[in-house]
Enzyme design. Structure first.
Site, PDB file in Angstrom:
ATOM      1  N   ARG A   1     -12.483   8.915   3.323  1.00 25.62           N
ATOM      2  CA  ARG A   1     -12.746   8.697   1.897  1.00 25.62           C
ATOM      3  C   ARG A   1     -12.955  10.026   1.170  1.00 25.62           C
ATOM      4  NH1 ARG A   1     -14.019   4.405  -1.740  1.00 25.62           N
ATOM      5  NH2 ARG A   1     -13.849   2.815  -0.126  1.00 25.62           N
TER       6      ARG A   1
ATOM      7  N   THR B   1     -11.486   1.327   3.217  1.00 23.66           N
ATOM      8  CA  THR B   1     -10.241   2.044   3.485  1.00 23.66           C
ATOM      9  C   THR B   1      -9.598   1.591   4.793  1.00 23.66           C
ATOM     10  OG1 THR B   1     -11.550   3.859   4.421  1.00 23.66           O
ATOM     11  CG2 THR B   1     -10.885   4.047   2.127  1.00 23.66           C
TER      12      THR B   1
ATOM     13  N   GLU C   1     -21.438   1.979  -5.954  1.00 23.30           N
ATOM     14  CA  GLU C   1     -21.298   3.383  -5.577  1.00 23.30           C
ATOM     15  C   GLU C   1     -20.857   4.322  -6.702  1.00 23.30           C
ATOM     16  OE1 GLU C   1     -20.074   3.718  -1.058  1.00 23.30           O
ATOM     17  OE2 GLU C   1     -18.911   2.166  -2.047  1.00 23.30           O
TER      18      GLU C   1
END
Length: 773
Positions: free
Chosen positions: A304, A433, A705
């Protein structure tokens, strides 16, 4: 709608792990951790601990009934140390006793002789020695090698970002209760019930169907309980399985801080090239991730970082390489942002470096390079962008030119106090992801009295996800919210859950709830159509009444439900949702990994006391891409919390390990987090109203987030304030920007006073210093 937990929270009635009534015969655990960071175990003496009255059993790796391994992505993390230790606090022995005090007393009587081995705490050193968790990864777009020739301005630099302690109010812990037929009921403070279930299955040797992990709520998680809850649950489950008695272990705060991993520290290099119009033509970055002693979630966090290494900017030529480096610290783990903030900090540092060298504001470069719809990220996905809309609205709404003029005027007449501002745009992808994790299930029961029970894989940890799940069920079934109850999160009711993480929890589980409720609603419409002699298409349910072609009938919700039951129509549904269209090929480092992106822009203002090095956060003013918020009250709370947590990471929260791998910031006396006096005086949040469709539940974009990244702006605002006082200050790109670092930058060692300011100014500073002393 208010958070459904508010009433029980403020009355002290909400149930956490330590509120679960203990079963008679419950035993208590405590872990003995390694006193050194790296070494070979030569001798382990348990005799004194075994002799303590009330000690039931001391578990070592030899007592593990399954595989002595809890590593998920990489199998490199033993449950209990065997022959070597790899970080301070690594569990070697698990003591089980009749009381918590006895267990902790026995831990202190264990002695171990460890032959010391070399200790690595620096990720660059680990990379140089080939100590890597996984292979390096590289994202590429265009060709940076040839692009440098097109650049009129090229700048290089190095950055450091420190870790961050999760500091959830409820520490790690678990309570394992043996069941009949060799089963275990496991109450765990975890964001990932299935991850705990897998770890317990592997280490105990029990099949997953023998293990029921049940979670009512957490007292905070922030990523720290996504994988790191596994160890404590596995230890309790092992002991309960062997002893056939309940076993509980709740870590002491200092144990938790010393024995668990943090946000990953990164050391990084950058090189950025711009043309004469300040367009970024090329960007290269190398990331050295401090993974700690085991993989945990580091490979995913590293990935990420690469996904977000260009933040919200379009750069046609990018090469970004990342190394996950094995050191002798506790395994670092997920933390709100999951590697994205570390990547974003580096590109913002590169832009700040370019701006300072060119003598312009960073905002000029930022604004000139925001991405637009259709631009390609380095990993292949095309942007559906709100970057310019957020940026432009923030500048207009909060009157940036007035802010700039006010700050310039203030600084011109104040010598020892300086103000500054920065803009922080963000772009954050929403989805796991790891594509296979983007799935969820929901189980919905409609009872014959018209009430509804909902079970999902979502874990409530203060983010309000249960409230949103209740909203989805109530809205889809067209009933009052009071009719709906959210059940605990249980691996028996909902199997194979993804953790509550990645800001995807509401989307995944909410979509599953919507599917389940829609299926039940459609069945009920068929029942109503049969009784009212019409078609199902003519039936609607609104506000707990049945309508035919828009006209209300005398059939209410209760009557309809009972009629369905009488006709033996199922009032239950188990639904499955998988995010469509997402994919990623790690072998090519290309794909479409995210369901959507969240955009936003923050204007951060700070004031620095240039005499003391202290500072105040004046304001954080945000335009945020909510989509269409389904619960503005909860979403605003999440944004406010994320902002302050990001400010803490960037300013005061400093994790300190010594060269021997021992945690020095191991208590709240030595590790500082934002309190009432350090939060911004003003937080303004303005939603960006858009009509674009997205894959979020009810088009309500994630807010868990993304807001944390707004806090990065504080670091660069503080840099500007320091340079307003000392224009020649040399300030490393080293976060957090603690007051000590600010003071050192304001008055660098061996600096000649006259080289910093005029003789008149220096006289005034000296006089004020004398008065202050």
């Amino acid at each position: 709608m208010k958070n459904i937990d508010s009433r029980t929270h403020v009355r002290g009635e909400s149930v956490y792990l330590d509120d679960i009534p203990l079963i008679r015969g419950t035993l208590f655990g405590a872990a003995f951790g390694s006193p050194v960071a790296h070494g070979k175990i030569k001798n382990l003496d348990l005799s004194a601990a075994q002799a303590v009255p009330g000690v039931v059993k001391l578990f070592t790796y030899k007592d593990v009934t399954g595989e002595n391994q809890i590593g998920g992505i990489v199998p490199d993390e033993p449950l209990l140390a065997e022959h070597h230790v790899h970080y301070c606090g690594m569990p070697i022995v698990f003591v089980v006793a009749e009381s918590e005090d006895i267990a902790r007393s026995a831990v202190k009587k264990i002695t171990v002789d460890i032959e010391p081995l070399p200790i690595i705490t620096d990720p660059r050193e680990a990379q140089a020695k080939g100590e890597l968790i996984v292979r390096p990864r590289t994202h590429k777009l265009g060709d940076t090698a040839t692009a440098w020739a097109q650049c009129s301005h090229i700048f290089e630099g190095r950055t450091e970002t420190n870790g961050q302690e999760h500091l959830y109010i409820e520490t790690q812990g678990a309570y394992a209760v043996p069941q009949e037929n060799n089963g275990i009921k496991l109450y765990s403070s975890t964001q990932g019930p299935t991850a705990v279930q897998r770890a317990v299955s592997r280490s105990s040797g029990l099949a997953m169907h023998k293990i029921d992990v049940d979670v009512t709520r957490l007292g905070g998680g922030f990523g720290g309980k996504e994988d790191q809850a596994n160890m404590w649950a596995a230890l309790c489950a092992l002991a309960a399985h062997v002893l056939r008695q309940p076993v509980k272990y709740s870590l002491h705060r200092m144990e938790d801080m010393a024995m668990t991993g943090k946000r990953h520290p990164y050391s990084s290099d950058f090189k950025i090239g711009l043309d004469d119009h300040l367009k970024i033509i090329a960007y290269e970055a190398t990331f050295y991730q401090n993974a700690g002693a085991a993989a945990d979630l580091s490979p995913a966090v590293l990935e990420r970082t690469l996904f977000h290494c260009t933040n919200t900017y379009f750069i046609p030529n990018v090469t970004a390489t990342a190394y996950s480096c094995r050191t002798h610290l506790p395994p670092n783990t997920a933390f709100r942002g999951f590697g994205g903030p570390q990547g974003m900090f580096v590109i913002e540092a590169a832009i700040a470096k370019a701006a300072e060298e060119l003598g312009i504001e960073a905002t000029v470069i930022q604004g000139a390079n925001l991405n637009k719809t259709g631009d390609e990220f380095a990993y292949g996905q095309k942007a559906v962008s709100e970057a310019h809309a957020c940026w432009d609205k923030a500048i207009e709404l909060y009157r940036l030119e007035e802010i700039r003029a006010r700050i310039d005027q203030f600084n011109s007449v104040n010598l020892l106090t300086k103000k500054a501002f920065s803009l922080m745009p963000i772009c954050f992808g929403i989805s796991f992801t790891n594509t296979r994790m983007n799935q969820a299930r929901a189980l919905v029961h409609v009872y014959t009295d018209g009430s509804v029970g909902v079970s999902t894989g979502a874990v409530e940890m203060g983010q309000g996800v249960n409230t949103k799940m209740l909203q989805v069920a109530a809205q889809t079934l067209a009933i009052r919210p009071e009719r709906v109850k959210l059940q605990t999160t249980s691996t028996y009711r909902i199997a194979n859950t993804s953790p509550s993480a990645a800001s995807a929890t509401a989307d995944l589980n909410g979509k599953a709830v919507e599917l389940a409720c829609t299926e039940i609603r459609e069945r009920l419409k068929v029942v109503a159509a049969g009784e009212l002699q019409t078609t199902a298409e003519a039936i609607t349910i609104q506000d707990e009444w049945v309508y035919v072609n828009g006209n209300r009938t005398d059939w209410d919700w209760n009557r309809l439900v009972m009629e369905a039951f009488t006709k033996r129509v199922s009032l239950s549904e188990h639904a499955h949702y998988a995010t469509p269209a997402i994919h990623y090929d790690a072998s090519r480092e290309k794909g479409h990994p995210f369901a959507y992106h969240v955009y936003g822009t923050a204007i951060v203002e700070v004031t620095v006391d240039c005499l003391r090095g202290t500072y105040e956060m004046e304001s954080v003013k945000v335009v945020h891409d909510f989509g269409v918020s389904m619960n503005p009250l909860i979403d605003r709370g999440q944004i406010e919390g994320g902002i302050v947590q990001g400010l803490g990471w960037m300013t005061m929260e400093e994790v300190v390990y010594d060269k021997e791998g021992r945690l020095r910031s191991n208590a709240l006396s030595t590790y500082k987090v934002p309190d009432l006096y350090s939060v911004p005086k003003e937080i303004a949040i303005e939603p960006l109203k858009t009509e674009q469709d997205n894959l979020a539940i009810f088009r309500s974009k994630a807010v868990g987030e993304p807001p944390l990244m707004y806090g990065i702006g504080a670091y660069f605002a503080l840099r500007k304030a320091i340079r307003a006082f000392n224009p020649t200050a040399i300030i490393p790109y080293d976060a957090p920007m603690t007051p000590e670092k600010v003071l050192m930058a304001l008055y660098p060692p061996r600096a000649t006073p006259g080289s910093v300011r005029s003789a008149h100014e220096q006289t005034e500073v000296t006089a004020r210093l004398a008065v202050n002393s």
